[in-house]
Design a protein around this motif. Sequence first.
Motif, PDB file in Angstrom:
ATOM      1  N   GLN A  91       0.817  -1.210   0.000  1.00 42.54           N
ATOM      2  CA  GLN A  91       0.000   0.000   0.000  1.00 42.54           C
ATOM      3  C   GLN A  91       0.856   1.267   0.000  1.00 42.54           C
ATOM      4  OE1 GLN A  91      -2.958  -0.804  -0.408  1.00 42.54           O
ATOM      5  NE2 GLN A  91      -4.230   0.971  -0.036  1.00 42.54           N
ATOM      6  N   MET A  92       1.959   1.232   0.730  1.00 46.44           N
ATOM      7  CA  MET A  92       2.813   2.418   0.845  1.00 46.44           C
ATOM      8  C   MET A  92       3.689   2.540  -0.400  1.00 46.44           C
ATOM      9  SD  MET A  92       2.771   3.481   4.363  1.00 46.44           S
ATOM     10  CE  MET A  92       4.444   4.001   4.718  1.00 46.44           C
ATOM     11  N   PRO A  93       4.079   3.754  -0.770  1.00 44.27           N
ATOM     12  CA  PRO A  93       5.055   3.910  -1.845  1.00 44.27           C
ATOM     13  C   PRO A  93       6.386   3.279  -1.444  1.00 44.27           C
ATOM     14  CG  PRO A  93       4.019   6.014  -1.247  1.00 44.27           C
ATOM     15  CD  PRO A  93       3.641   5.030  -0.199  1.00 44.27           C
ATOM     16  N   PRO A  94       7.214   2.827  -2.411  1.00 44.10           N
ATOM     17  CA  PRO A  94       6.929   2.794  -3.832  1.00 44.10           C
ATOM     18  C   PRO A  94       5.971   1.657  -4.168  1.00 44.10           C
ATOM     19  CG  PRO A  94       9.061   1.793  -3.435  1.00 44.10           C
ATOM     20  CD  PRO A  94       8.557   2.300  -2.093  1.00 44.10           C
ATOM     21  N   ARG A  95       5.050   1.922  -5.076  1.00 46.25           N
ATOM     22  CA  ARG A  95       3.955   1.019  -5.406  1.00 46.25           C
ATOM     23  C   ARG A  95       3.918   0.836  -6.919  1.00 46.25           C
ATOM     24  NH1 ARG A  95      -2.441   2.318  -4.325  1.00 46.25           N
ATOM     25  NH2 ARG A  95      -3.004   0.272  -3.559  1.00 46.25           N
ATOM     26  N   PRO A 133       4.993  -0.683 -10.666  1.00 45.58           N
ATOM     27  CA  PRO A 133       6.323  -0.873 -11.246  1.00 45.58           C
ATOM     28  C   PRO A 133       7.289   0.149 -10.646  1.00 45.58           C
ATOM     29  CG  PRO A 133       4.635  -0.808 -12.962  1.00 45.58           C
ATOM     30  CD  PRO A 133       3.979  -0.377 -11.684  1.00 45.58           C
ATOM     31  N   GLU A 173      13.999   4.820  -8.677  1.00 45.36           N
ATOM     32  CA  GLU A 173      13.404   5.551  -7.556  1.00 45.36           C
ATOM     33  C   GLU A 173      13.216   4.654  -6.314  1.00 45.36           C
ATOM     34  OE1 GLU A 173       9.465   6.789  -8.603  1.00 45.36           O
ATOM     35  OE2 GLU A 173       9.376   8.355  -7.074  1.00 45.36           O
ATOM     36  N   LEU A 232      -4.149   6.174   1.942  1.00 48.39           N
ATOM     37  CA  LEU A 232      -3.662   4.819   2.217  1.00 48.39           C
ATOM     38  C   LEU A 232      -4.818   3.854   2.420  1.00 48.39           C
ATOM     39  CD1 LEU A 232      -0.678   5.217   4.706  1.00 48.39           C
ATOM     40  CD2 LEU A 232      -0.621   4.139   2.450  1.00 48.39           C
ATOM     41  N   ASP A 246      -3.854  -0.421   7.021  1.00 51.28           N
ATOM     42  CA  ASP A 246      -2.739  -0.191   6.101  1.00 51.28           C
ATOM     43  C   ASP A 246      -1.519   0.438   6.753  1.00 51.28           C
ATOM     44  OD1 ASP A 246      -4.186  -0.999   3.628  1.00 51.28           O
ATOM     45  OD2 ASP A 246      -5.514   0.598   4.287  1.00 51.28           O
ATOM     46  N   THR A 266      -0.720   7.471  -0.382  1.00 54.00           N
ATOM     47  CA  THR A 266       0.044   6.650  -1.308  1.00 54.00           C
ATOM     48  C   THR A 266      -0.297   7.149  -2.716  1.00 54.00           C
ATOM     49  OG1 THR A 266       0.597   4.392  -1.970  1.00 54.00           O
ATOM     50  CG2 THR A 266      -1.700   4.787  -1.393  1.00 54.00           C
ATOM     51  N   TYR A 267      -0.082   6.336  -3.712  1.00 52.07           N
ATOM     52  CA  TYR A 267      -0.471   6.750  -5.056  1.00 52.07           C
ATOM     53  C   TYR A 267      -0.915   5.531  -5.840  1.00 52.07           C
ATOM     54  CZ  TYR A 267       4.437   5.388  -5.972  1.00 52.07           C
ATOM     55  OH  TYR A 267       5.628   4.725  -6.035  1.00 52.07           O
ATOM     56  N   TYR A 290      -1.338   4.186 -10.155  1.00 46.88           N
ATOM     57  CA  TYR A 290      -1.125   4.498 -11.561  1.00 46.88           C
ATOM     58  C   TYR A 290      -2.428   4.283 -12.300  1.00 46.88           C
ATOM     59  CZ  TYR A 290       3.918   4.560 -10.767  1.00 46.88           C
ATOM     60  OH  TYR A 290       5.178   4.878 -10.322  1.00 46.88           O
TER      61      TYR A 290
END
Lengths: 430, 430
Positions: free
Chosen positions: A387-391, A393, A397, B116, B197, B401-402, B404
């Motif tokens: 759930q947390m970055p990096p998420r 692909p 980074e 999140l 999360d 979070t993020y 795509y």
Amino acid sequence: MASPTLIELAQKTRQGARQLAGLTTEEKNQAIEAIAQSLEQATPEIVAANQADCEAATAAGIAKPLYHRLKLDETKLKTNIAGVRDVQKLPDPVGRVQIHRELDEGLVLKRISCPLGVLGVIFEARPEAAIQISTLAIKSGNGVILKGGKEALQSCEAIVKAIRQGLSQTAVSPDVVQLLTSREETVALLKLDPYVDLIIPRGSNSFVRFVQENTNIPVLGHADGVCHLYLDESAEREKAIAITVDAKTQYPAACNAIETLLVHRSCAPQILPPVAQALQEKGVKLLGDEASVELLGIPAATEADWSTEYSDLILAIKQVDSLEEALNHINTYGSKHTDAIVTENPQAAQLFLNQVDAAGVYHNCSTRFADGFRYGFGAEVGISTQQMPPRGPVGLEGLITYKYQVTGNGHISATYSGANAKPFTHRDMG
Amino acid sequence: MASPTLIELAQKTRQGARQLAGLTTEEKNQAIEAIAQSLEQATPEIVAANQADCEAATAAGIAKPLYHRLKLDETKLKTNIAGVRDVQKLPDPVGRVQIHRELDEGLVLKRISCPLGVLGVIFEARPEAAIQISTLAIKSGNGVILKGGKEALQSCEAIVKAIRQGLSQTAVSPDVVQLLTSREETVALLKLDPYVDLIIPRGSNSFVRFVQENTNIPVLGHADGVCHLYLDESAEREKAIAITVDAKTQYPAACNAIETLLVHRSCAPQILPPVAQALQEKGVKLLGDEASVELLGIPAATEADWSTEYSDLILAIKQVDSLEEALNHINTYGSKHTDAIVTENPQAAQLFLNQVDAAGVYHNCSTRFADGFRYGFGAEVGISTQQMPPRGPVGLEGLITYKYQVTGNGHISATYSGANAKPFTHRDMG
């Protein structure tokens, strides 16, 4: 748990990595070029070592797909050396100023990107993973402790020997690339919390799950890729057929291939038969819920199918009464990897993109685009479903963190506290 | 491990949070205003509940500092309600487009910030933590499951009742704020991987360590804050004195206060006596390595002192032969929180900022600036000492979070593969 030798090796890597963290982009690129040249020179030794690995594996009765992954001939090695040189062209992820802010006159805050430190990378058969990951580690300023599959032992030893030889003539210490060779060391590596900052497992789902469950070090990767495609009420027939076939069959072993097809009940009679036919023509075995079994005359799916990653030409099909039911299904059974909707209804698309909780949410395109290269990252370190970055692909980074630098001229916090507190300026310096 | 009731509660929170994730900034701010008004109306009940908590705690012989944290009178509550309204002014961290890139004509990638999901927040005595964190959770689009200290039970119940009452008239479901009341539920909360999360523990070091060791859910926080100040060879005497005194005494219980003072041996005879005197005048008890014991006539520090967070007016002093020795000491014993150098030598400062592996690296200023408000984040969710982002003081960004999003028009991956592969455009759309 870790032997003194392993701890010493980890400490050496850490030390080399600290020095590497301070090098310029040019120095790092020179080191990467030296690796490429050294691998070129060592090509006969590497190919011979791989030959020996392959023969031993054949004698031990290795499965064919595994053999193909293990095999590293001159052509494949050349491609990988070209890949090393490509990494030189990637922008340096280190030293970027993410925040630059005056807190008060003469007191300046900067947030600057910096390497994570030391990576632990555990991979199965493919020996060229050692080449790719070492190069990406150096570009991002990190040390790396590698552990390859036992089938690839001699290949990995020859590769790492060449990499270290290349580095020995550069500003980067050869200590930043290390190779472990025994299975005991793998388990010990997972417990090296103070020395290793990130574990990257590359292998089967069960292998990744084993790693996740046996370490407190952050893990970059994903166990499952249960991706969904949902054909909405207003899905266009031709798009639905093309996207379903691509998402399932273009490379069924990939983690971004779909495992479940959801179809709105109201359009299923029109859209599902041609979709099923196109899939069956590609050799896909279909399983269905009750309504789909009835409609298509296919075998029934069981509850377990909804959370299975087949990684093969198998697809489970379910009809739903509404977009909401599709969302619930995906959020219940999905693995937060990549899920897509086919629809001509912009409101439905927007709701899907908002409400599906996954790293990738797609509209009217194939889930197979979930990939660092296709996203334009230039490299892919892994795909994360956490759930947390990096998420999603993750490119270079993912090997980077940041630190806050504050520089003053004798500034103390008492000035900004209490009754006569001076206010901060908090002026962004762009 | 979790009871069916707890799972049901968590699922409700998740559901409420999904809906909250799609709301506009205005709708979230209206909900925050409703919370502020509801807390104002419920002030008599909250203060009375807190009174009851305080009386029970007094009867049970609660320690004085703990009592002060527990106490929530009308004035303190008013300040907290003003804090709620301040959160309305913070920029909405959700919905920001971090990457916007054309992959090919009509195929567009966006990376968009999103909540999140559900936060688990466990705090000790201070009941107002429930107010602060609920408001920040809603602003960032997250649900929150709260567990307060048992001393603050009635206060927390009254606060959460008021918050939920406030929310009931808004677009945000009251289900997004939940309160657990028993210790068993705390332990169960740590095991709720599929429903929670992020865990945010607020309390003592040992409490945070307990949380970290008993959950697989990511934890935002830090156990130890062993911060260092290093007085370099060329440190200016007045800056050294002012910064040392501030970093140790301005608020010794804070995690960003220093615990160890390192001094370059060559300047110790000149600089250390006045620094020690200034500290002793503020009531600081000094402990020293052999050289400092000799120079200052203070008691000896033991090996354990170098990794101890005193959280009190105690400071361990060590002399080092070089900047490198200082770096090694910090990277060995530090907790990666915040470390500072006092020097007039820019090269030494740069080396220190580069090579100390900590969330905060400071030059010529007090470690006490390590704080989300002082950094200008508007809020602080916690301070993280882990290696991966978010690191250091974490504002609302830490609750985000993020994902795509890729939108196409029937695009499939086969078009971009194989012999006649179409190239991607990878054109950033700004």
